[in-house]
Scaffold this motif. Structure first.
Motif, PDB file in Angstrom:
ATOM      1  N   VAL A   1      15.421  85.718  19.835  1.00  9.94           N
ATOM      2  CA  VAL A   1      16.598  84.887  20.084  1.00  9.94           C
ATOM      3  C   VAL A   1      16.141  83.738  20.975  1.00  9.94           C
ATOM      4  CG1 VAL A   1      17.311  86.317  22.065  1.00  9.94           C
ATOM      5  CG2 VAL A   1      18.981  84.843  20.937  1.00  9.94           C
ATOM      6  N   THR A   2      16.661  82.530  20.692  1.00 10.06           N
ATOM      7  CA  THR A   2      16.278  81.342  21.453  1.00 10.06           C
ATOM      8  C   THR A   2      17.534  80.623  21.929  1.00 10.06           C
ATOM      9  OG1 THR A   2      14.241  81.039  20.183  1.00 10.06           O
ATOM     10  CG2 THR A   2      15.080  79.108  21.333  1.00 10.06           C
ATOM     11  N   PHE A   3      17.525  80.199  23.190  1.00 11.14           N
ATOM     12  CA  PHE A   3      18.616  79.355  23.671  1.00 11.14           C
ATOM     13  C   PHE A   3      18.109  78.456  24.790  1.00 11.14           C
ATOM     14  CE2 PHE A   3      18.911  83.472  25.823  1.00 11.14           C
ATOM     15  CZ  PHE A   3      19.041  83.150  27.159  1.00 11.14           C
ATOM     16  N   THR A   4      18.906  77.431  25.079  1.00  8.12           N
ATOM     17  CA  THR A   4      18.527  76.419  26.072  1.00  8.12           C
ATOM     18  C   THR A   4      19.699  76.217  27.029  1.00  8.12           C
ATOM     19  OG1 THR A   4      17.081  75.302  24.494  1.00  8.12           O
ATOM     20  CG2 THR A   4      17.860  73.987  26.336  1.00  8.12           C
ATOM     21  N   PHE A   5      19.363  76.075  28.308  1.00  7.43           N
ATOM     22  CA  PHE A   5      20.438  75.796  29.272  1.00  7.43           C
ATOM     23  C   PHE A   5      19.925  74.912  30.397  1.00  7.43           C
ATOM     24  CE2 PHE A   5      19.173  78.706  32.742  1.00  7.43           C
ATOM     25  CZ  PHE A   5      18.326  79.589  32.070  1.00  7.43           C
ATOM     26  N   LYS A   6      20.903  74.237  31.057  1.00  9.89           N
ATOM     27  CA  LYS A   6      20.626  73.413  32.241  1.00  9.89           C
ATOM     28  C   LYS A   6      21.471  73.966  33.374  1.00  9.89           C
ATOM     29  CE  LYS A   6      20.243  68.973  29.699  1.00  9.89           C
ATOM     30  NZ  LYS A   6      19.032  68.275  30.103  1.00  9.89           N
ATOM     31  N   PRO A   7      20.853  74.554  34.397  1.00  7.08           N
ATOM     32  CA  PRO A   7      21.646  75.104  35.504  1.00  7.08           C
ATOM     33  C   PRO A   7      22.459  74.025  36.205  1.00  7.08           C
ATOM     34  CG  PRO A   7      19.394  75.909  35.593  1.00  7.08           C
ATOM     35  CD  PRO A   7      19.416  74.821  34.560  1.00  7.08           C
ATOM     36  N   LYS A   8      23.740  74.362  36.486  1.00  6.89           N
ATOM     37  CA  LYS A   8      24.631  73.406  37.150  1.00  6.89           C
ATOM     38  C   LYS A   8      24.649  73.597  38.657  1.00  6.89           C
ATOM     39  CE  LYS A   8      27.948  72.678  33.404  1.00  6.89           C
ATOM     40  NZ  LYS A   8      29.317  72.960  32.939  1.00  6.89           N
TER      41      LYS A   8
ATOM     42  N   PRO B   1      27.907  83.535  25.410  1.00  4.34           N
ATOM     43  CA  PRO B   1      27.094  84.751  25.480  1.00  4.34           C
ATOM     44  C   PRO B   1      26.987  85.481  24.152  1.00  4.34           C
ATOM     45  CG  PRO B   1      29.214  85.114  26.531  1.00  4.34           C
ATOM     46  CD  PRO B   1      29.155  83.659  26.185  1.00  4.34           C
ATOM     47  N   LYS B   2      27.984  85.297  23.281  1.00  3.10           N
ATOM     48  CA  LYS B   2      27.974  86.015  22.005  1.00  3.10           C
ATOM     49  C   LYS B   2      26.741  85.627  21.183  1.00  3.10           C
ATOM     50  CE  LYS B   2      32.294  86.730  20.769  1.00  3.10           C
ATOM     51  NZ  LYS B   2      33.584  86.441  20.152  1.00  3.10           N
ATOM     52  N   ASN B   3      26.337  84.382  21.310  1.00  4.36           N
ATOM     53  CA  ASN B   3      25.141  83.946  20.582  1.00  4.36           C
ATOM     54  C   ASN B   3      23.888  84.060  21.437  1.00  4.36           C
ATOM     55  OD1 ASN B   3      26.396  83.229  18.125  1.00  4.36           O
ATOM     56  ND2 ASN B   3      27.187  81.377  19.097  1.00  4.36           N
ATOM     57  N   ALA B   4      23.938  83.432  22.624  1.00  3.77           N
ATOM     58  CA  ALA B   4      22.710  83.342  23.416  1.00  3.77           C
ATOM     59  C   ALA B   4      22.267  84.707  23.937  1.00  3.77           C
ATOM     60  CB  ALA B   4      22.925  82.382  24.586  1.00  3.77           C
ATOM     61  N   PHE B   5      23.208  85.523  24.351  1.00  2.72           N
ATOM     62  CA  PHE B   5      22.856  86.790  25.005  1.00  2.72           C
ATOM     63  C   PHE B   5      22.907  87.964  24.032  1.00  2.72           C
ATOM     64  CE2 PHE B   5      24.774  85.020  29.262  1.00  2.72           C
ATOM     65  CZ  PHE B   5      23.751  84.080  29.324  1.00  2.72           C
TER      66      PHE B   5
END
Ligand SMILES: [Cu+2]
Length: 392
Positions: free
Chosen positions: A209-216, A196-200
């Motif tokens: 700000v850009t980030f990528t995730f795959k929901p588990k 979260p420190k980077n993505a959020f």
């Protein structure tokens, strides 16, 4: 009569549908905010120069003496509940915003000419392919909640609540937030497992700000701005739902998304209301709404057919209260306690969705009729968290 419990449902519905009653309620709500004693004094005591003291200047590794910032006890119940070192925003920018309410920047511009739009509750289809790219903007805009009320809102994409995102376990969400507003904003997806420190982190005006995730995990998840004070940013409108479908198919159903939000209002000018931070700390909202507008699905119900299975993905965005979800005259044949289709329980009348949480509810419409869906904490139902499921 309608203030007694239990109200006659027909009374409740007709009363909520009356413009004069809604106008009376909003007027009363506006007067209430003016009448709370000590709010102005407490605010200036908390925050020299009128700056919200929760806009922490803390950096990772730093500590602050919170005692030095504790305001004198003005007698107001909220004067002892500040937590200026909450670190809910892990990468706070320099500079603090000076908003005591959300009537900042462009949030009231053109408010009188903003038209009412029903928020479509249907779950949007999954986008094709396994990857979706979203480039959203943080914006301050007026949103019409009813004939009488325009909210000076802090938003994602100019919408309140923000757009419904639909993805699937294992698919990829590429997300970019660009901040168009003067004060910092950020994005926190509860469906992501990510640093979260980077993505959020918060971004200043004009930055991204850009980030990528795959929901588990499958389920109904909240997302929100996490910039400090997070209470203010969620409460002023920066939240929404991301629905993560499982990879295994669920029973065919008509699928709807309901985001419950509380509103804590100031009458800032002629029918325009702003979200008030000090009132949020009192935790007693003026309105509680499904998908951003009080009673909108009484005016224009959610319509399905006899025999349909209906799936409600319900998110309680809070910022403080649960949604005690219930459908009058129906029973949920299935409520998923964990990721659907697992952890199903059967034959449920009411289940509480906690603030910051989301759950999946299913029922089968065996007979025609008008079935009110409510927050069965009826103080909150009465304040707007009610709608009609019309089975035809
Ligand atoms: Cu924000």
């Amino acid at each position: 009569m309608a203030d007694q419990y239990p109200p006659l449902l027909s009374d409740l519905v007709s009363r909520l549908d009356s413009p004069s009653d809604r106008r009376t309620f909003i007027t009363r709500a506006g007067l209430l905010s003016l009448a709370i004693p000590g709010v102005g004094a407490a605010l200036s005591a908390c925050s020299p120069n009128g700056v919200l003291s929760d806009s922490t200047k803390a950096r990772p590794g730093e500590t602050h003496d919170t005692g030095a910032h504790t305001p004198p006890d003005t007698g107001a119940s909220h004067s002892r509940v500040h937590n200026s070192d909450s670190r809910l925003d892990s990468a706070v920018l320099k500079g603090e915003h000076r908003a005591a309410n959300s009537a900042t920047g462009s949030a009231t511009q053109g408010a009188s000419s903003v038209t009412y739009q029903r928020y479509a509750p249907e779950l949007p289809p999954l986008p094709p392919g396994g990857t979706q790219s979203l480039h959203w903007h943080a914006r301050e805009v007026p949103i019409r909640l009813s004939d009488d009320t325009v909210l000076a809102a802090w938003t994602f994409e100019g919408q309140f609540p923000a757009p419904i995102v639909h993805t699937r376990v294992g698919d990829t969400v590429e997300f970019t937030l660009t901040n168009d507003a003067d004060i910092p904003h950020s994005m926190d997806f509860h469906a992501a497992q990510i640093d979260p420190k980077n993505a959020f982190r918060s971004v200043a005006k004009g930055q991204s700000v850009t980030f990528t995730f795959k929901p588990k995990w499958a389920g109904a998840f909240m997302y929100h701005c996490g910039t400090a004070p997070v209470l203010m940013h969620i409460g002023a409108g920066m939240h929404g739902a991301i629905i993560v479908s499982p990879r295994e198919p669920m029973p065919a159903a008509k699928e709807f998304v309901l985001v419950q939000s509380e509103l804590y209002l100031d009458d800032v000018k002629g029918g325009t209301q702003a979200s008030n931070y000090q009132k949020m700390l009192t935790t007693s909202p003026d309105l509680v709404v499904f998908n951003g507008r009080p009673n909108q699905y009484i005016k224009d119900p959610i319509r399905v057919k006899v025999g349909d299975r209906v799936r409600f993905w319900v998110v309680s965005a809070g910022p403080q209260h649960p949604c005690n979800f219930h459908v009058v005259g129906e029973q949920f044949d299935t409520v998923y306690l964990g990721a659907p289709p697992n952890s199903a329980i059967r034959g449920v009348q009411t289940f509480a969705v906690p603030p910051g949480g989301g759950m999946c509810f299913e029922l089968v419409c065996d007979i025609a009729g008008e079935f009110p869906f409510v927050n069965h904490g009826f103080g909150h139902g009465q304040k707007g968290a009610i709608g009609i499921l019309q089975v035809e």
